[in-house]
Write a protein that holds these residues in place. Structure first.
Motif, PDB file in Angstrom:
ATOM      1  N   ARG A   1       8.369   3.643  -0.211  1.00  0.00           N
ATOM      2  CA  ARG A   1       9.227   4.783   0.102  1.00  0.00           C
ATOM      3  C   ARG A   1      10.632   4.473  -0.375  1.00  0.00           C
TER       4      ARG A   1
ATOM      5  N   ARG B   1       4.214  -2.343   3.612  1.00  0.00           N
ATOM      6  CA  ARG B   1       4.873  -1.094   3.251  1.00  0.00           C
ATOM      7  C   ARG B   1       6.302  -1.429   2.860  1.00  0.00           C
TER       8      ARG B   1
ATOM      9  N   THR C   1       0.807  -1.221   0.000  1.00  0.00           N
ATOM     10  CA  THR C   1       0.000   0.000   0.000  1.00  0.00           C
ATOM     11  C   THR C   1       0.837   1.267   0.000  1.00  0.00           C
ATOM     12  N   ARG C   2       2.105   1.130   0.334  1.00  0.00           N
ATOM     13  CA  ARG C   2       2.931   2.324   0.407  1.00  0.00           C
ATOM     14  C   ARG C   2       4.367   1.957   0.077  1.00  0.00           C
TER      15      ARG C   2
END
Length: 150
Positions: free
Chosen positions: A7, A88, A4-5
């Motif tokens: 970085r 994540r 979902t994420r």
């Protein structure tokens, strides 16, 4: 698996070796634990990686440095499990340079992510509580792989 994420953190680090000793900075984690790391850190938006490593070494150690070689690039992907079956991803992209001290005086960083800078004998580095990038930097410095990867 639903990611979902994502970085991505791009950072530049310096391997500075002088008279059989390696310059390290002591990183302070959020939980208060401390481990040695290569001096360096995250790139600011629009910043060149070479400028990043020079700035970060200065902030963390007090030294002015010149980069003498790009030793290599290292990447690490960590997947964190979150609630409701989500994940994540955090990817670190690390540019590792060889640096030479050009001036300044050794001093600790104030108000940053490190609290101490010090020279350590190369043969004692494996005994230190350290982060992975220290070992990566040492291996790149020792082996100087033509592809820049270990």
């Amino acid at each position: 698996m639903r990611v979902t994420r994502r970085r991505l953190r791009i950072a530049a680090y310096a391997v500075c070796v002088r008279d059989g000793e390696m310059l390290l900075a002591r990183w302070v984690a959020r939980d208060g634990s401390r481990r040695w790391t290569l001096p360096g850190g995250g790139m600011d938006a629009g910043e060149d990686p070479l400028d990043t490593v020079v700035r970060e070494v200065g902030e963390e150690t007090g030294y002015r440095v010149e980069m003498t070689a790009l030793l290599g690039v290292h990447t690490n992907l960590v997947r964190h499990r979150r609630r409701f079956g989500r994940y994540r991803d955090f990817q670190a992209l690390r540019l590792v340079y060889e640096g030479r001290i050009a001036g300044g005086e050794l001093r600790p960083e104030t108000g940053g992510s490190t609290d101490l800078a010090a020279w350590h004998p190369l043969d004692r580095v494996p005994e230190l509580a350290r982060v992975e990038v220290v070992d990566v930097g040492l291996e790149l410095w020792r082996s100087r792989p033509p592809t820049g990867r270990i």
